[in-house]
Scaffold this active site. Sequence first.
Site, mmCIF file in Angstrom:
data_model
loop_
_atom_site.group_PDB
_atom_site.id
_atom_site.type_symbol
_atom_site.label_atom_id
_atom_site.label_comp_id
_atom_site.label_asym_id
_atom_site.label_seq_id
_atom_site.Cartn_x
_atom_site.Cartn_y
_atom_site.Cartn_z
ATOM 1 N N HIS A 1 50.719 35.837 22.282
ATOM 2 C CA HIS A 1 50.703 37.122 22.980
ATOM 3 C C HIS A 1 49.328 37.757 22.793
ATOM 4 O O HIS A 1 48.979 38.194 21.697
ATOM 5 C CB HIS A 1 51.793 38.052 22.438
ATOM 6 C CG HIS A 1 53.182 37.540 22.662
ATOM 7 N ND1 HIS A 1 53.873 37.774 23.832
ATOM 8 C CD2 HIS A 1 53.991 36.786 21.882
ATOM 9 C CE1 HIS A 1 55.072 37.194 23.756
ATOM 10 N NE2 HIS A 1 55.159 36.584 22.581
ATOM 11 N N ASP B 1 53.985 32.129 18.305
ATOM 12 C CA ASP B 1 54.572 33.384 18.783
ATOM 13 C C ASP B 1 53.790 34.566 18.217
ATOM 14 O O ASP B 1 54.360 35.591 17.836
ATOM 15 C CB ASP B 1 56.054 33.481 18.432
ATOM 16 C CG ASP B 1 56.776 34.607 19.170
ATOM 17 O OD1 ASP B 1 56.174 35.192 20.092
ATOM 18 O OD2 ASP B 1 57.930 34.910 18.810
#
Length: 430
Positions: A58, A303
């Site tokens: 991200h 992640d």
Amino acid sequence: MNTTIIRNVRPLGGEATDLLLRDGRIDAIGPGLSAEGATVLDATGLIALPGLVDLHTHLREPGREDAETVESGTRSAARGGYTSVFAMANTFPVADTAGVVEQVQRLGEEAGWVDVRPVGAVTVGLAGQQLAELGAMADSRAGVRVFSDDGHCVSDAVLMRRALEYVKAFDGVIAQHAQEPRLTEGAQMHEGTVSAVLGLRGWPSVAEEAIIARDVLLADHVGSRLHVCHLSTKGSVDIVRWAKARGVQVTAEVTPHHLLLTDELVRGYDPVYKVNPPLRTQADVEAVREGLADGTIDVVATDHAPHPVEAKDCEWSAAAMGMTGLETALSVVQHTMVDSGLIGWDTLADRMSSAPARIGRLATHGRPLDVGSPANLVLLDPAARWTVDPAAMATAGRNSPFRDMELPGRVVATFLRGRATVLGSQLVDA
């Protein structure tokens, strides 16, 4: 182009040799190499691995530059040994059009630390109501091949089937955030003994497992590729193992934090341990380690989810979910998988480089350290030990669950197409 000789390095932990990097490729391998004008790097005691590829990062930009930017996130990736990352679609605006994914790719090219591959949203606005412009994103300059509503589950079975059917036309893959929404309303942590003691609403394992079971059957039915994001439970490992034995085109990833941390850490109510999917039990940790070792789980993906300080420095119920991971991933995998004897360095290279590149259809990364391969590689000192200090990291996020933990292995150098982006564990400006 730069010419570099890396002396006495151990490719994949094997015998020491020299690597000659020239014109962006590995030009020669063998002892005693020489080249006029070459920069010589003494790598005695270091291991060479293909540059790491993160299938699940991200970067927050556009729209959440207070949490991370493509510049800061990719600097962090380079320091962690990565040469390519796949940027998730939950930005503002959402990466659900050709214009946004091209913007993300352009920002990555301008930063220059790693190759950034945008992940396109499956549904418009991540809302789960209608398919996004999958074909347009695939045909765009970004050439998107991975699509995910990560952070949101594509819970509508009909919509999920349509997405799987659609991406077959261009060899795409749907990466599913497996979370049955009705079973996880208001969930704060893993549902189990600890949640009962703390009085926090639980996130049951079956909420992940039910979606994975449904989706592997859908993927089998339509003959399409499915990727399971951040798998976290023993039951999920069992389902993926069954599906692979049946011949379903399914792959799966596990995060470093799910390889090491458990829900017992939540007893202190420290929001740094709040994540989705939640930290599970020790039995789940052991199952995902076994699944990664035997190939049921294909990939370690970070992640990496940075947040502003105020989003984590608050009471548990109000805190954002997510952890940083780019600069600690390699060390955590060395600790949990290599030093424990579960896998060797060659398997680590597959799980953290070759497999994610293959799943993402990234031809220039994850290649073997052979003559002629692109010179994307990382040099690691496996004997080094270091204490995690979030304030010293390149990421804008400070929400590392490994803070103050001593970990093995330190990235000494990272090379992107033969150019050092990290040298002596420090970033190198182009």
